[in-house]
Design a protein around this motif. Structure first.
Motif, mmCIF file in Angstrom:
data_model
loop_
_atom_site.group_PDB
_atom_site.id
_atom_site.type_symbol
_atom_site.label_atom_id
_atom_site.label_comp_id
_atom_site.label_asym_id
_atom_site.label_seq_id
_atom_site.Cartn_x
_atom_site.Cartn_y
_atom_site.Cartn_z
ATOM 1 N N TRP A 64 0.831 -1.196 0.000
ATOM 2 C CA TRP A 64 0.000 0.000 0.000
ATOM 3 C C TRP A 64 0.872 1.255 0.000
ATOM 4 O O TRP A 64 0.625 2.198 -0.749
ATOM 5 N N PHE A 65 1.911 1.255 0.848
ATOM 6 C CA PHE A 65 2.794 2.417 0.933
ATOM 7 C C PHE A 65 3.526 2.645 -0.384
ATOM 8 O O PHE A 65 3.670 3.789 -0.834
ATOM 9 N N GLU A 68 1.185 4.302 -2.758
ATOM 10 C CA GLU A 68 0.984 5.711 -2.413
ATOM 11 C C GLU A 68 2.186 6.570 -2.813
ATOM 12 O O GLU A 68 2.029 7.696 -3.283
ATOM 13 N N LEU A 71 1.982 7.143 -6.507
ATOM 14 C CA LEU A 71 0.974 8.166 -6.818
ATOM 15 C C LEU A 71 1.485 9.564 -6.496
ATOM 16 O O LEU A 71 1.258 10.508 -7.263
ATOM 17 N N ALA A 72 2.179 9.695 -5.384
ATOM 18 C CA ALA A 72 2.731 11.000 -5.012
ATOM 19 C C ALA A 72 3.794 11.449 -6.010
ATOM 20 O O ALA A 72 3.863 12.629 -6.361
#
Length: 165
Positions: A64-65, A68, A71-72
């Motif tokens: 998940w990290f 993310e 995406l960032a």
């Protein structure tokens, strides 16, 4: 296999989650889950179920990290491209003088100083006005210098002692 190990080694020093690093992480967690399952079958200990749940939660959290972070990074790249296109538009606009600017003005500071001083020509002020400090009247709370004396702490105490005697 040697190419994967080389890519894995170089991905350690690359910022962000790289595909090679994510593959290695997922393979390691899958192997750990298989070992916990084999140990559960061999010992019938519920400790391995608990360790498997903890390991599975960590595995999910890492994936998940990584998603993310990707995406960032994509959002940051999009923002950078947007800023570059905005800067290009500003540069083309800055070729012609704006209202209140002189044609030879190259900085925004010159316009700000001209507005503060009330100068409508947009001319560059010199001295303290150029640095943004306009000359003001003397502050009534400040004492005037007594002339030739030093203005250090010792001389101030000497003045106090002189007035008392």
């Amino acid at each position: 296999m040697a190419s994967f190990v080389e890519d894995l080694w170089s991905s350690i020093f690359t910022p962000g989650p790289t595909p090679t690093l994510l593959i290695a992480t997922n393979v390691a967690f899958a192997a750990l889950q298989l070992i916990f399952f084999a140990l559960l079958l061999a010992t019938y200990s519920l400790h391995f179920v608990a360790l498997s749940v903890i390991s599975g939660g960590l595995w999910y959290a890492i994936n998940w990290f990584a998603a993310e972070v990707q995406l960032a990074q994509q959002a940051q790249e999009a923002e950078k491209k947007k800023q570059e296109s905005k800067d290009d538009n500003v540069k083309t606009r800055r070729m012609s003088p704006e209202a209140g600017e002189s044609p030879d003005s190259e900085t925004e500071t010159e316009t700000l100083v001209a507005k503060r001083t009330g100068d409508k020509s947009g001319a560059i002020a010199t001295g303290s006005a150029a640095s943004g400090l306009l000359p003001t009247a003397r502050d009534p709370k400040k004492r005037l210098s007594t002339g030739g004396e030093a203005s250090g702490t010792d001389s101030e105490w000497e003045k106090v002692d002189d007035t008392q005697s």
